[in-house]
Scaffold this motif. Structure first.
Motif, PDB file in Angstrom:
ATOM      1  N   ARG A 281      -8.248  -4.107  -5.042  1.00  0.00           N
ATOM      2  CA  ARG A 281      -7.613  -4.198  -6.362  1.00  0.00           C
ATOM      3  C   ARG A 281      -7.090  -5.602  -6.614  1.00  0.00           C
ATOM      4  O   ARG A 281      -7.235  -6.152  -7.718  1.00  0.00           O
TER       5      ARG A 281
ATOM      6  N   HIS B  53       2.275   2.248  -3.367  1.00  0.00           N
ATOM      7  CA  HIS B  53       1.322   2.820  -4.325  1.00  0.00           C
ATOM      8  C   HIS B  53       0.644   4.084  -3.810  1.00  0.00           C
ATOM      9  O   HIS B  53      -0.142   4.703  -4.536  1.00  0.00           O
TER      10      HIS B  53
ATOM     11  N   GLU C 168     -13.417   5.839  -0.686  1.00  0.00           N
ATOM     12  CA  GLU C 168     -12.057   5.317  -0.852  1.00  0.00           C
ATOM     13  C   GLU C 168     -12.068   3.924  -1.487  1.00  0.00           C
ATOM     14  O   GLU C 168     -11.240   3.605  -2.345  1.00  0.00           O
TER      15      GLU C 168
ATOM     16  N   GLN D 160      -7.705  -0.544  -0.238  1.00  0.00           N
ATOM     17  CA  GLN D 160      -7.686  -0.347  -1.689  1.00  0.00           C
ATOM     18  C   GLN D 160      -6.812  -1.400  -2.373  1.00  0.00           C
ATOM     19  O   GLN D 160      -7.169  -1.906  -3.438  1.00  0.00           O
ATOM     20  N   VAL D 161      -5.687  -1.737  -1.755  1.00  0.00           N
ATOM     21  CA  VAL D 161      -4.802  -2.760  -2.325  1.00  0.00           C
ATOM     22  C   VAL D 161      -5.516  -4.113  -2.382  1.00  0.00           C
ATOM     23  O   VAL D 161      -5.454  -4.825  -3.393  1.00  0.00           O
TER      24      VAL D 161
ATOM     25  N   ALA E 160       0.831  -1.207   0.000  1.00  0.00           N
ATOM     26  CA  ALA E 160       0.000   0.000   0.000  1.00  0.00           C
ATOM     27  C   ALA E 160       0.865   1.256   0.000  1.00  0.00           C
ATOM     28  O   ALA E 160       0.587   2.222  -0.736  1.00  0.00           O
TER      29      ALA E 160
ATOM     30  N   PHE F  21      -4.504   2.518 -10.334  1.00  0.00           N
ATOM     31  CA  PHE F  21      -3.209   1.870 -10.084  1.00  0.00           C
ATOM     32  C   PHE F  21      -3.341   0.383 -10.390  1.00  0.00           C
ATOM     33  O   PHE F  21      -4.453  -0.137 -10.526  1.00  0.00           O
TER      34      PHE F  21
ATOM     35  N   LYS G  84      -1.568   4.106  -1.495  1.00  0.00           N
ATOM     36  CA  LYS G  84      -2.957   3.687  -1.332  1.00  0.00           C
ATOM     37  C   LYS G  84      -3.168   3.089   0.052  1.00  0.00           C
ATOM     38  O   LYS G  84      -2.203   2.801   0.779  1.00  0.00           O
ATOM     39  N   SER G  85      -4.407   2.901   0.430  1.00  0.00           N
ATOM     40  CA  SER G  85      -4.702   2.235   1.695  1.00  0.00           C
ATOM     41  C   SER G  85      -4.609   0.727   1.507  1.00  0.00           C
ATOM     42  O   SER G  85      -4.666   0.209   0.379  1.00  0.00           O
TER      43      SER G  85
ATOM     44  N   GLU H  21     -12.141   3.751  -5.270  1.00  0.00           N
ATOM     45  CA  GLU H  21     -11.067   4.436  -5.989  1.00  0.00           C
ATOM     46  C   GLU H  21      -9.886   3.490  -6.202  1.00  0.00           C
ATOM     47  O   GLU H  21      -8.808   3.638  -5.627  1.00  0.00           O
ATOM     48  N   VAL H  22     -10.130   2.475  -7.043  1.00  0.00           N
ATOM     49  CA  VAL H  22      -9.135   1.406  -7.244  1.00  0.00           C
ATOM     50  C   VAL H  22      -8.802   1.201  -8.722  1.00  0.00           C
ATOM     51  O   VAL H  22      -8.216   0.180  -9.092  1.00  0.00           O
TER      52      VAL H  22
END
Length: 280
Positions: free
Chosen positions: A225, A215, A246, A221-222, A212, A253, A217-218, A249-250
């Protein structure tokens, strides 16, 4: 990475989906659904046993979104298995949601041999036949299963007129039910992941924290994804507007092959019930 996946009947299902398990009925659920739709989710997942279908329906209504702009899923609960009871349960679900049709309806859990002995397969089949009827009548655009393992699916598919379009199962880093997933993918059945964050158990994992950070990112999110890059559709749940936003929002990346392998190497236990031994 596409925002929609084509099911085996040609219907498009949006990814990720917004889950409502353990979201309490009432204002909390209504506002969560409205927040999700405002954030860009067009796929809402609920179930009769969640006891929040009326609030989910109210959230949809208050969002102002057109019905054909949403993909709505619900599930028939275990006490309502069987042909006639499934038809009746569906009517109640549709009424509680305040909708004219569902986009996806699932058998929530398979009847198992522990509870029903040799009658388990017949009960599952009766339930599926009711689902097929509702699909043929145009009241459900797609039909599928939830928590079905390979041997449960095989008994359905041997006698079904319509192949299941979805199997929604527990799926998160460290617990990926490889056999069921491979069977589904071989038979063009989409796998949906419930509890992809392991009910929050993965959020402190050092491997995921490191990825995370790479990237910006949280961890959530990882993981979302990662699920999507494995070809599975994640159902993510929150009642906090900032996290709801949040979690979708994937799309900006991509995880590398090495990062995918690192996550695949994780080990975790099942957090839900085993479909073969559950007694509810």
């Amino acid at each position: 990475m596409q925002k929609e996946i084509l099911l085996n009947n040609g219907v498009k299902i949006p990814t990720p989906g917004f889950g409502t398990f353990l979201t309490p009925d009432g204002a909390t659920c209504v506002e969560a659904v409205k927040s999700a739709i405002a954030a860009g989710y067009t796929h809402i997942d609920t179930a009769a046993i969640y006891k929040n279908e009326k609030s989910v329906g109210e959230g949809i209504k208050e969002s102002g979104i057109r019905r054909d702009g949403l993909f709505v899923t619900s599930k028939v609960w275990n006490t309502e298995r069987g042909y006639d009871k499934t038809l009746k349960a569906f009517d109640k679900t549709l009424n509680d949601l305040g909708l004219d049709y569902l986009d996806l309806y699932l058998i929530h859990w398979p009847a198992n041999n522990l509870q029903y002995g040799l009658g388990a397969d017949s009960l599952n089949m009766e339930t599926w036949k009711a689902m097929e009827r509702l699909h043929e009548e145009g009241l459900i655009r797609s039909i599928g299963l939830s928590n079905f393992m390979q041997h449960h699916m095989e008994t359905i598919m041997r006698r079904a007129n319509i192949c299941p379009m979805v199997d929604q199962i527990e799926y998160h880093p460290g617990f990926t039910q490889k056999e069921s997933v491979e069977f589904c993918q071989k038979n063009n059945i989409l796998v949906e992941a419930w509890s992809p964050l392991g009910r929050g158990n993965v959020l402190d994992n050092p491997i995921l924290k490191s990825i995370a950070a790479n990237h910006g990112k949280s961890v959530a999110q990882v993981v979302i994804r990662w699920v999507m890059q494995t070809g599975v559709l994640p159902l993510v749940k929150s009642v906090t507007p900032s996290r709801i936003k949040e979690n979708i929002e994937v799309f900006d990346f991509e995880l590398s092959q090495q990062e995918m392998l690192e996550i695949a190497s994780m080990k975790s236990d099942r957090i839900g019930a085993d479909p073969d031994t559950c007694d509810f």
